[in-house]
Design an enzyme around this catalytic site. Sequence first.
Site, PDB file in Angstrom:
ATOM      1  N   SER A 274       0.863  -1.174   0.000  1.00 28.02           N
ATOM      2  CA  SER A 274       0.000   0.000   0.000  1.00 28.02           C
ATOM      3  C   SER A 274       0.899   1.222   0.000  1.00 28.02           C
ATOM      4  O   SER A 274       2.085   1.135   0.360  1.00 28.02           O
ATOM      5  CB  SER A 274      -0.880   0.001   1.256  1.00 28.02           C
ATOM      6  OG  SER A 274      -1.507   1.254   1.438  1.00 28.02           O
TER       7      SER A 274
ATOM      8  N   TYR B 269      -2.333  -0.914  10.434  1.00 24.78           N
ATOM      9  CA  TYR B 269      -2.383  -1.234   9.008  1.00 24.78           C
ATOM     10  C   TYR B 269      -1.088  -0.795   8.325  1.00 24.78           C
ATOM     11  O   TYR B 269      -0.491  -1.555   7.548  1.00 24.78           O
ATOM     12  CB  TYR B 269      -3.579  -0.543   8.363  1.00 24.78           C
ATOM     13  CG  TYR B 269      -3.669  -0.731   6.864  1.00 24.78           C
ATOM     14  CD1 TYR B 269      -4.151  -1.917   6.325  1.00 24.78           C
ATOM     15  CD2 TYR B 269      -3.285   0.283   5.985  1.00 24.78           C
ATOM     16  CE1 TYR B 269      -4.241  -2.090   4.953  1.00 24.78           C
ATOM     17  CE2 TYR B 269      -3.374   0.123   4.617  1.00 24.78           C
ATOM     18  CZ  TYR B 269      -3.850  -1.073   4.098  1.00 24.78           C
ATOM     19  OH  TYR B 269      -3.926  -1.242   2.747  1.00 24.78           O
TER      20      TYR B 269
END
Length: 245
Positions: free
Chosen positions: A140, A153
């Site tokens: 990401s 995350y």
Amino acid sequence: MKNNVKDKVVIITGASSGIGEATAQLLIKNGAKVVLGARREDRLKELVKKFGGNSAYVVTDVRNVKDVEKLIQVAKDHFGKVDVLFANAGIMPASNMSELKIEEWNDMVDINIKGVLNSLAAVLPEFAAQKSGHVITTSSIAGLKVFPGNSVYTGTKHAVRAIMDGFRMESAMEGTNIRTTTLYPGAIATELLDTISTPEVKSGMEQFYQIAITPDAVAQTILFAISQPDSVGITEMTILPTKQA
């Protein structure tokens, strides 16, 4: 160069929607054979019906290495080999650390990190034996920088980056000819926000994601990476909306 995709057998986790679904559709369009892995069997059945004979599925929870091993076996049974693993499964239940959502933290670690490790463990014996293969993972933009309200995350996606870079170097040193590609998507219109349980955090993320681009943009980068000659590794790609700072 897209001829290098034709007849390749690609395993995709997190394949029931979003980036996984878009990638499967594009690769099949370009002549690949795809085995889909995800937890939602009803959705997987729909996709295989849509994609036709060059696709198969296995209900897969990447937290269970046996599930991923079954993906490998089904690929071999149906199509005779495995060329590419796309470890794409992931969740993002964003929250502030002070909320102490420990169960969500553990779910992210189990799916985003251990899911990648389980996928690698399942496919590496196959790739090492055949002296070829390609591992693609979805990190990401949060694997490159830190975002408040999404600390755990972000940590999991930094871990994916580190694991893949180390694995890439080890593969080169061991002479296994395994290519690696790590993706760093930004705001992509997927179901990722659906896992956020904190209303104010979800609202803020939805506001930010108004600039999101479609999963097809990521699928195109995967097609490009796989399309390269076997001697060429596209090791990292960042995919952002033009409007994302």
